[in-house]
Enzyme design. Structure first.
Site, PDB file in Angstrom:
ATOM      1  N   CYS A  60       0.746  -1.093  -0.099  1.00  0.00           N
ATOM      2  CA  CYS A  60       0.062  -0.212  -0.020  1.00  0.00           C
ATOM      3  C   CYS A  60       0.851   1.336   0.053  1.00  0.00           C
ATOM      4  O   CYS A  60       0.243   2.274   0.393  1.00  0.00           O
ATOM      5  CB  CYS A  60      -0.833   0.135   1.018  1.00  0.00           C
ATOM      6  SG  CYS A  60      -0.018   0.105   2.880  1.00  0.00           S
ATOM      7  N   LEU A 277      -4.079  10.395  21.402  1.00  0.00           N
ATOM      8  CA  LEU A 277      -3.116  11.148  20.638  1.00  0.00           C
ATOM      9  C   LEU A 277      -2.643  10.321  19.629  1.00  0.00           C
ATOM     10  O   LEU A 277      -2.418   9.010  19.964  1.00  0.00           O
ATOM     11  CB  LEU A 277      -1.912  11.748  21.435  1.00  0.00           C
ATOM     12  CG  LEU A 277      -2.139  12.555  22.648  1.00  0.00           C
ATOM     13  CD1 LEU A 277      -0.866  12.631  23.561  1.00  0.00           C
ATOM     14  CD2 LEU A 277      -1.943  14.055  21.863  1.00  0.00           C
ATOM     15  N   GLU A1280       7.068 -26.119  -8.906  1.00  0.00           N
ATOM     16  CA  GLU A1280       7.662 -26.439  -7.840  1.00  0.00           C
ATOM     17  C   GLU A1280       8.791 -27.090  -7.437  1.00  0.00           C
ATOM     18  O   GLU A1280       9.614 -26.782  -6.442  1.00  0.00           O
ATOM     19  CB  GLU A1280       6.494 -27.673  -7.628  1.00  0.00           C
ATOM     20  CG  GLU A1280       5.077 -27.239  -7.250  1.00  0.00           C
ATOM     21  CD  GLU A1280       4.278 -28.216  -7.181  1.00  0.00           C
ATOM     22  OE1 GLU A1280       3.507 -28.646  -6.341  1.00  0.00           O
ATOM     23  OE2 GLU A1280       3.763 -28.850  -8.418  1.00  0.00           O
TER      24      GLU A1280
HETATM   25  C1  LIG Z   1       4.838  -2.944  10.677  1.00  0.00           C
HETATM   26  C2  LIG Z   1       5.263  -2.384  12.398  1.00  0.00           C
HETATM   27  C3  LIG Z   1       6.483  -2.808  12.811  1.00  0.00           C
HETATM   28  C4  LIG Z   1       6.785  -2.300  14.052  1.00  0.00           C
HETATM   29  N1  LIG Z   1       8.111  -2.506  14.418  1.00  0.00           N
HETATM   30  C5  LIG Z   1       8.449  -2.303  15.590  1.00  0.00           C
HETATM   31  C6  LIG Z   1       9.860  -2.439  16.233  1.00  0.00           C
HETATM   32  O1  LIG Z   1      10.643  -3.085  15.230  1.00  0.00           O
HETATM   33  N2  LIG Z   1      10.279  -2.137  17.315  1.00  0.00           N
HETATM   34  C7  LIG Z   1       9.408  -1.468  18.160  1.00  0.00           C
HETATM   35  O2  LIG Z   1       9.752  -1.135  19.214  1.00  0.00           O
HETATM   36  N3  LIG Z   1       8.306  -1.061  17.526  1.00  0.00           N
HETATM   37  C8  LIG Z   1       7.431  -1.368  16.340  1.00  0.00           C
HETATM   38  N4  LIG Z   1       6.199  -1.115  16.073  1.00  0.00           N
HETATM   39  C9  LIG Z   1       5.357  -0.563  17.179  1.00  0.00           C
HETATM   40  C10 LIG Z   1       5.151   1.186  16.745  1.00  0.00           C
HETATM   41  O3  LIG Z   1       5.426   1.187  15.310  1.00  0.00           O
HETATM   42  C11 LIG Z   1       5.942   1.856  17.494  1.00  0.00           C
HETATM   43  O4  LIG Z   1       5.646   1.646  18.737  1.00  0.00           O
HETATM   44  C12 LIG Z   1       5.950   3.453  17.326  1.00  0.00           C
HETATM   45  O5  LIG Z   1       6.689   4.135  17.714  1.00  0.00           O
HETATM   46  C13 LIG Z   1       4.705   4.088  17.781  1.00  0.00           C
HETATM   47  O6  LIG Z   1       4.420   5.393  17.420  1.00  0.00           O
HETATM   48  P1  LIG Z   1       3.473   5.911  16.474  1.00  0.00           P
HETATM   49  O7  LIG Z   1       3.600   7.413  16.581  1.00  0.00           O
HETATM   50  O8  LIG Z   1       2.922   5.522  15.421  1.00  0.00           O
HETATM   51  O9  LIG Z   1       2.240   5.725  17.779  1.00  0.00           O
HETATM   52  P2  LIG Z   1       0.585   5.954  17.532  1.00  0.00           P
HETATM   53  O10 LIG Z   1      -0.252   4.753  16.929  1.00  0.00           O
HETATM   54  O11 LIG Z   1       0.270   7.147  16.884  1.00  0.00           O
HETATM   55  O12 LIG Z   1       0.431   5.825  19.275  1.00  0.00           O
HETATM   56  C14 LIG Z   1       0.712   4.999  20.039  1.00  0.00           C
HETATM   57  C15 LIG Z   1       0.184   5.281  21.380  1.00  0.00           C
HETATM   58  O13 LIG Z   1       1.074   6.398  22.006  1.00  0.00           O
HETATM   59  C16 LIG Z   1       0.194   7.634  22.360  1.00  0.00           C
HETATM   60  N5  LIG Z   1       0.762   8.728  22.022  1.00  0.00           N
HETATM   61  C17 LIG Z   1       1.176   8.893  20.692  1.00  0.00           C
HETATM   62  N6  LIG Z   1       1.955  10.276  20.827  1.00  0.00           N
HETATM   63  C18 LIG Z   1       1.846  10.426  22.079  1.00  0.00           C
HETATM   64  C19 LIG Z   1       2.517  11.743  22.855  1.00  0.00           C
HETATM   65  N7  LIG Z   1       3.040  12.836  22.122  1.00  0.00           N
HETATM   66  N8  LIG Z   1       2.230  11.722  24.130  1.00  0.00           N
HETATM   67  C20 LIG Z   1       1.714  10.933  24.797  1.00  0.00           C
HETATM   68  N9  LIG Z   1       0.993   9.838  23.988  1.00  0.00           N
HETATM   69  C21 LIG Z   1       1.144   9.691  22.793  1.00  0.00           C
HETATM   70  C22 LIG Z   1      -1.290   7.282  21.403  1.00  0.00           C
HETATM   71  O14 LIG Z   1      -2.226   8.105  22.226  1.00  0.00           O
HETATM   72  C23 LIG Z   1      -1.525   5.762  21.485  1.00  0.00           C
HETATM   73  O15 LIG Z   1      -1.885   5.303  22.699  1.00  0.00           O
HETATM   74  C24 LIG Z   1       5.882  -1.573  14.786  1.00  0.00           C
HETATM   75  C25 LIG Z   1       4.759  -1.225  14.378  1.00  0.00           C
HETATM   76  C26 LIG Z   1       4.348  -1.823  12.989  1.00  0.00           C
HETATM   77  C27 LIG Z   1       2.783  -1.418  12.574  1.00  0.00           C
HETATM   78  S1  FES Z   2      -1.195  -3.260   3.141  1.00  0.00           S
HETATM   79 FE1  FES Z   2      -0.247  -1.932   4.074  1.00  0.00          FE
HETATM   80  S2  FES Z   2       1.596  -2.570   4.530  1.00  0.00           S
HETATM   81 FE2  FES Z   2       0.540  -4.230   3.978  1.00  0.00          FE
END
Ligand SMILES: Cc1cc2nc3c(=O)[nH]c(=O)nc-3n(C[C@H](O)[C@H](O)[C@H](O)COP(=O)(O)OP(=O)(O)OC[C@H]3O[C@@H](n4cnc5c(N)ncnc54)[C@H](O)[C@@H]3O)c2cc1C
Ligand code: FES
Length: 1349
Positions: A60, A277, A1280
């Site tokens: 995507c 957030l 295969e």
């Molecule tokens: C495909 C994939 C791979 C990943 N791989 C890893 C990995 O290798 N290692 C790892 O550690 N994690 C991994 N993660 C987990 C995730 O990506 C991380 O934890 C990421 O840093 C979350 O950040 P975000 O900004 O996307 O959070 P969001 O999804 O936006 O928020 C997550 C939580 O944090 C809270 N939040 C966001 N911002 C704030 C703020 N400023 N203050 C207080 N609370 C806040 C939100 O309310 C929510 O509860 C992965 C996730 C995915 C989908």
């Molecule tokens: S559909 Fe978004 S990463 Fe797989």
């Protein structure tokens, strides 16, 4: 004063953004909707595909551009994670903008494709990379981190890469991946005449010279990348300063707030403390999609400038948490350049850790705040913050700023922190290290790239430089408890101690005591996790000791890092036979022409089921069983039916009494009373929209009672739970009337053993989906992603009580199948057809990846038992072999999956008795998968060969060579081998790979390295071609010639990315003697070719090719008189004349391939298949004995495909099959709880090989001068046969493990099950670390986290 929660007080309240240069303004869209869904469902830009909806597959990927600090910035992102409101004021570029085949406009970045479904995502990743860096170097791999990129795509993308001097990294001039063994190099040395490969010739061979290519695809016609031709950033967004506008949006149940003022952000949190957030949404998106959480209010803080602040202050490095992880990484790198090295200890490891943190598309959006707030026990960064004693700045309107250390008091429990609901994380302050402080962090995951950690460790020590006394030590781990932890007790005891050998021993003992995990700990792997925690500490200890030059420390010089020698770029060569020089130029057969849909794959214009828009289409979502075994008492739909948009439901009461699906009529459409596996369809909700149907299905209440399930092969054997009679083969019946009984007592040398081999998820990128359209006269039109249109037609007809002629089933193309879409179509098509009839409307059903992996089965897990007698020379005399497979709850195709025809692999056994037992369990029905039981059967055989060699101290290669089949030999199941090329592929691979010299190098390497070991291995394979069931070995075709001379070919095979249609077009063009451009294939449909067999068993081009050849022959015979009359005429003239003379220009063709039925109930063999395909692989790997990590350094394959119909497609198939086999044997692990609950349901926890896992030296040769008198145009099937060669990496890993074991005094044969996961590798590398790990309690005294199925 304005109310901060008042939507109208915001600068913008309509969602404005640009897509491909066009303005979009939205007033009514659900903020919970993702950008991917919006692009596809609202804008109908279906080039952006959805493969997982959880950020794990990259299908995507889009590019997002915005203004940051006055500059235009582009970044790639997973649109399935991006909330639609998150693109306010931004410009989105999708694959549609980059190129179009229809408009004859191709961009340079889409250079090549493979199966096609995920290709647009890769193109967009490359595009975003090029927009930022026009001459990417090592960034190429970064762009695809964690994504399973087909080799041709990688190869094409490396064609953009330049080295430091600006020279293209991949080119013919730079030599070939064969290194010193390259024929060109040898020619220069005078050692050969420069021709590639052996000169031996198989009788009947008619081809031309062999040709070695660095790039199989000719990229010379591709335009160079010119950034000036790109779309400009929308002036409106720039002029109006959208990046500094506040934005709020109100939609029914969800309010979106996007303030720009820091104060407003704090006020919002004060007013709406429970509003979530949403920073990068990478965590929340999963909760929204799969846990259906409510989201009344969202606050997006990303526009707030204060959260992007970064600077150095007296305490360390201040980083605002609005930064993306990519920004944080870039800033760390910048500081690493500016600051003295001694100060950047923590930053260096933040940078290194981020390389392995998710993939780049996630890091581009995810924030550190989200990572901290999520409080995942396996976070990659939190151990670093804890060990370095970092602080977070929390802020609230009520209490103001406060600094809090991320320490043992910060995480309160599983996913709980001290952060209050009205607080935000403003920044993280990362301490700098000082002269006598040392810092390191380590991570180990199932797969190196883009995978959540199993354990992460971070360590800081401050040493008094004179006495080496530990002044401060901080030891932190993720993955060892429900929260990130500090090993407080150990830290306490180690403080004040002297850094010495003694210190290490004490530390390991203390840590093993403090970190001990119970045997059934959530997440499992209790012993491995403890070993990792200790090994990480040991690595840290050695690295610090080395830095301090403490020569008295044992192993201080040992290198504990693997992978340093892995090249940055790809060295791949392909060797194939050119067509004969006298072949007419217009004849495409045998030429490496590209996939006919290749360009459309890259532009996203190739249409898949979900891309089809059907008017008034309704959507179906299943209600799935939450348990594996039990009785369904009742279903309550009340709440579900109240959801807006729900139309109705279906369940067992809608199915005609007694109607069941499957060849054996054993699969209920919906559960009536007995639940037989977790994920079983119980009912279905019909709604106006896919998401509404899913949400409503989650609200259906089930009342059931739970019963104890049978989950494992062991449990099934104990309960005698079999799904069918055992299958047997007795080779003695080939020559005798009676089975010759073996007297084992007469043999001196016997090996006996048992080995397990795990299953494998198909992980086709396009999940299962179909559309059913009801027509007049009760007709149904079914468009489905499936490998067998015929089966779907039969099953729907059977279950709905209809005649087959009323049902038209068709397939344009499918985004991968691998056997997983061979017999499973009815699971979707029958309910969708029932619903279409019940509600009189078109119905669409598409499985989310999460559901697809629960509902459909996998490759069968096997337990293989063997007893083999050998003579004094190592010749195999007598074999007793039993294979027990875990079939799941129904028979499905399990009988054909019994590997009775591959047990022998390439070896002659004087006598063999083979038994297959099919175990019935409470799992989804395991089904066909590329290789169909063959890889499992051959795996057991190869293990047996190893066992013999290791037990009797023989060289395993010599044992193999002694037992290889020879021309005319008979297999245990009665097939005589003609044109037997096993030895030829073996010899050529041995030479090409320079095996003997490299084996010596590996041995030297192993002597010089304590904790890094290498292994090199040769693995041969043989694969018989054909279906096991006689009637399936037939095919039909329809060839229509139109008066303009254009030709439409229809056949019964499905195009699933494997290039079948391309080969068929080549065959038709050769047979009709016309250019390939004159021939077209529209789709595969039951109304053009009836009763077609599944596209499976590798025979797609063999069988359908024969049928097309037959139809073309008829056409040519009819045209012959007109050619004779007008010998100088053109094809079009003859066609027109035939038409005028009322000669039919339509012909239906028919083809069969050789088959003789084997009597596998009584064990008597026959000439089952027409021919076999042979191949040999050589793999070299390096393992980290302390963590179980491994690198596949080099792979060489020699494959016998006869006279290839299309070397480009065949080589692509070989590379793809090898990588899929490599995943099967080394990393893919299906996890199921002892109660039958399936844990692995998406790319987040089920890992297939990624771009980084492909061998950087990858050489594929098609065996020279080979022919096949049983195949169409002397070719051989290829789908295969190469898959088993992936096991070569497994055996190379085993060799490396063995080297470590021998170093530690363990010389005996050891049992090493498949897959060779990091856990298995590490735990087999028994040493002083694992000796600290307590043994597991006796089986049965505890509940393990997962069952060994
Ligand atoms: C495909 C994939 C791979 C990943 N791989 C890893 C990995 O290798 N290692 C790892 O550690 N994690 C991994 N993660 C987990 C995730 O990506 C991380 O934890 C990421 O840093 C979350 O950040 P975000 O900004 O996307 O959070 P969001 O999804 O936006 O928020 C997550 C939580 O944090 C809270 N939040 C966001 N911002 C704030 C703020 N400023 N203050 C207080 N609370 C806040 C939100 O309310 C929510 O509860 C992965 C996730 C995915 C989908
Ligand atoms: S559909 Fe978004 S990463 Fe797989």
């Amino acid at each position: 004063m304005k109310e901060v929660t008042e939507i109208s007080s915001y600068d913008a309240t309509n969602l404005v953004f640009y897509v491909n240069g066009k303005r979009v303004e939205e007033k009514d869209v659900d903020p919970k909707m993702t950008l991917a869904a919006y692009l596809r469902d609202v804008l109908k830009l279906t080039g952006t595909k959805i493969g997982c909806n959880e950020g794990g597959c990259g299908a995507c990927t889009v590019m997002i551009s915005h203004i940051e600090d006055g500059q235009i910035r582009h970044f790639s992102a997973n649109s399935c994670l991006m909330p639609i409101c998150g693109v306010f004021g931004k410009a989105v570029t999708t694959v549609e903008r980059i190129g179009s085949v229809a408009k004859n406009r191709l961009h340079p970045s889409p250079r090549l494709s493979n199966c096609g479904f995920c290709t647009p995502g890769f193109v967009m990743a490359m595009f975003a990379l090029l927009r930022n860096t026009q001459t990417p170097r090592s960034l190429i791999l970064l762009g695809f981190a964690g994504k399973s990129v087909p080799l041709p795509i990688l190869e094409a993308f490396y064609s953009f890469a330049v080295d430091e001097t600006g020279t293209l990294k991949v080119s013919e001039e730079n030599g070939c991946g064969m290194g010193e063994n390259c024929c060109k190099v040898k020619k220069q040395n005078g050692t050969t005449n420069g021709t590639c490969g052996s000169n031996e010739v198989t009788p009947g061979y008619t081809g031309g010279e062999r040709k070695r290519k660095i790039q199989l695809s000719d990229l010379s016609g591709c335009k160079p990348y010119d950034p000036t031709q790109e779309l400009i950033f929308p002036p409106e967004l720039k002029l109006h300063g959208y990046e500094s506008m506040s934005f709020a949006y109100n939609h029914h149940h969800t309010k979106w707030y996007q303030p720009v003022s820091y104060n407003d952000l704090l006020c919002l949190k004060r007013e709406l403390p429970h509003a979530r957030l949403m920073s990068g949404n990478s965590e929340l998106a999963i909760e929204l999609k799969f846990r259906f959480i409510d989201l009344p209010a969202v606050i997006n803080p990303r526009q707030v400038k204060e959260l992007h602040a970064r600077h150095l202050d007296g305490h360390g490095v201040y980083m605002g948490t609005g930064m993306s992880l990519t920004d944080m990484d870039n800033y760390s790198v910048q500081l690493m350049k500016e600051l003295p090295e001694e100060q950047t200890g923590v930053l260096k490891h933040v940078h290194e850790m981020l390389h392995w943190f998710a993939g780049i598309h996630v890091r581009n959006v995810a924030s550190v705040a989200g990572n901290i707030a999520t409080a995942s026990p396996i976070s990659d960064l939190n151990p670093i913050w804890m060990a370095s004693n970092a602080e977070v700045i929390l802020d609230s309107d009520a209490r103001g700023e406060k600094k809090v250390h991320i320490d043992e008091k910060f995480f309160l429990g599983y996913r709980k922190t001290v952060i209050q609901p009205d607080e935000i994380i403003k920044a993280v302050v990362v301490p700098l290290t000082h002269g006598n402080e040392h810092f390191a962090a380590y991570k180990q995951a199932q797969r190196r790239e883009d995978d959540i950690a199993i354990v992460t460790g971070a360590f800081l020590v401050k040493l008094d430089p004179k006495g080496l006394i530990v002044e401060n030590i901080r030891i932190s781990y993720g993955g060892m408890a429900p929260t990130t932890i500090l090993a407080l007790k150990t830290m306490e005891k180690l403080k004040g101690q002297k850094w010495s050998q003694e210190f290490l021993n004490q530390a390991l003992a203390l840590l093993s005591e403090e970190l001990k995990l119970p045997a059934g700990v959530p997440g499992g792997m209790s012993q491995y996790r403890l070993s990792l925690a200790l090994s990480f500490f040991f690595k840290f200890f050695l690295e610090v000791s080395k830095k301090l030059n403490l020569t008295e420390i044992e192993h201080v010089d040992a290198d504990v890092k693997i992978g340093q020698d892995v090249p940055e770029t790809l060295y791949a060569t392909q060797l194939y036979q050119e067509v004969n020089a006298n072949q007419p130029a217009h004849d495409p057969l045998g030429r490496p022409i590209k996939h006919v849909s290749g360009d459309k794959h890259t532009t996203g214009e190739a249409v898949y089921v979900d891309d089809i828009n059907v008017a008034d289409c309704q959507h179906i979502a299943f209600v799935l069983s939450p348990i594996a075994h039990g009785t369904l008492n009742s279903i309550d739909y009340t709440t579900a039916l109240e959801v807006d948009g729900v139309i109705g439901y279906l369940d067992a009461s809608d199915v005609t009494t007694g109607a069941k699906m499957g060849h054996h009529n054993d699969t209920p459409v919906f559960v009536k009373d007995k639940i037989t596996f977790h994920g079983q369809p119980i009912a279905a909700i019909v709604a106006t929209d896919h998401e509404i149907a899913r949400k409503a299905a989650s609200l259906v209440k089930l009342d059931y009672s739970v019963e104890k399930p049978i989950v494992t092969i062991k449990q099934a054997l104990a309960a005698e739970s079999f799904i069918f009679k055992h299958l047997v083969i007795h080779s003695s019946l080939n020559d005798n009337e009676q089975v010759v009984k073996t007297d084992w007592s007469k043999y001196e040398r016997v090996v006996e053993g048992e080995i397990d081999m795990g299953g494998q998820e198909h992980f086709y990128l396009e999940t299962q989906q179909c559309v059913v359209i009801p027509h007049e006269d009760d007709e149904l039109e079914i468009i489905i992603s499936n490998q067998c249109v015929n089966d779907v037609q039969i099953e729907v007809a059977k279950c709905l009580g209809m005649a087959q002629h009323k049902i038209q089933t068709k397939v344009k193309r499918i985004g991968g199948g691998f056997g997983g879409k061979e017999s499973t179509g009815s699971i979707l098509a029958v309910p969708a057809s029932l619903a279409a009839k019940k509600y009189g409307k078109p119905m669409k059903i598409k499985f989310e990846r999460f559901d697809d992996m629960a509902i459909t089965g996998t490759r069968h897990p096997f337990t293989l038992q063997y007893k083999l007698a050998v003579d004094e020379n190592g010749k195999f005399i007598d074999l007793d072999y039993t294979a027990m497979s875990n079939c799941g709850h129904t028979l499905d195709l399990s009988m054909g999956n019994e590997p009775w025809s591959t047990r022998d692999n390439v070896y002659k056994f004087a006598n063999a008795d083979i038994t297959g037992k099919m175990c019935k369990t409470n799992l989804a029905s395991n089904t066909a998968f590329r290789g169909f039981g063959g890889p499992q059967g051959m795996f057991g055989t190869e293990i047996m060969v190893k066992h013999v060699a290791e037990k009797f101290g023989w060289n395993h290669d010599e044992i193999r060579e002694k037992n290889f089949y020879e021309e005319g030999d008979c297999t245990p199941f009665g097939m005589h081998l003609n044109q037997c090329n096993v030895k030829r592929t073996w010899d050529e691979c041995r030479v090409n790979s320079d095996y003997d010299r490299r084996l010596e190098e590996v041995n030297t390497f192993n002597q010089n390295n304590k904790f890094r070991k290498r292994g090199i291995y040769l693995t041969p394979t043989r694969f018989g071609i054909g279906f096991g069931l006689k009637q399936l070995n037939q095919a039909g075709a329809l060839v229509l010639v139109y008066t303009d001379g254009s030709v439409l070919v229809s056949h019964g095979g499905m195009e699933m990315g494997q290039g079948l249609h391309t080969k068929i077009l080549q065959i038709a063009a050769r047979c009709l003697e016309i250019p390939i451009e004159k021939v077209h294939i529209h789709d595969t449909s039951t109304d053009k070719v009836p009763n077609a067999s599944a596209t499976a068993a590798s025979v797609g081009s063999d069988m359908n090719g024969l049928a097309v050849q037959d139809a073309c022959r008829q056409i040519m015979e009819r045209l012959a008189p007109f050619k004779k009359l007008n010998p100088d005429g053109r094809w079009e003239d003859w066609v027109k004349s035939a038409y005028v003379e009322r000669v039919s220009l339509a012909a239906s063709g028919f083809g069969i391939i050789h088959h003789e039925p084997v009597d596998f109930f009584n064990g008597k063999g026959a000439e089952l298949f027409g021919y076999s395909v042979y191949g040999t692989a050589c793999c070299e790997v390096e393992i980290d004995c302390l963590t179980g990590d491994h690198h596949l350094l080099r792979t060489d394959i020699v494959m016998d495909v006869g006279e290839s119909l299309n070397p480009a497609i065949d080589i692509g198939q070989i590379e793809g099959a090898f990588i899929q086999g490599y995943g099967l044997f080394t990393m893919e692990e299906i996890k199921i709880r002892p109660d039958g609950i399936r844990l692995t349901r998406g790319p987040g926890n089920y890992k297939i090989p990624s771009a980084d896992d492909a061998p950087k030296h990858f050489n594929v040769s098609l065996l020279g001068n080979s022919s096949n008198k049983m195949g169409i145009f002397s070719s051989k099937a290829i789908g295969e046969p190469p898959l088993f060669l992936g096991s070569c990496a497994f055996f190379a890993i085993r060799e490396a493990v063995r080297a470590y074991r021998i170093q530690n005094g363990n010389e005996d044969y050891f049992v090493f099950h498949s897959p060779a996961t990091p856990e298995r590798i590490r735990m087999a590398c028994e040493d002083f670390v694992t000796s600290h790990v307590p043994s597991l309690p006796e089986e049965g005294t505890y509940t393990p986290w997962t069952a060994s199925v």
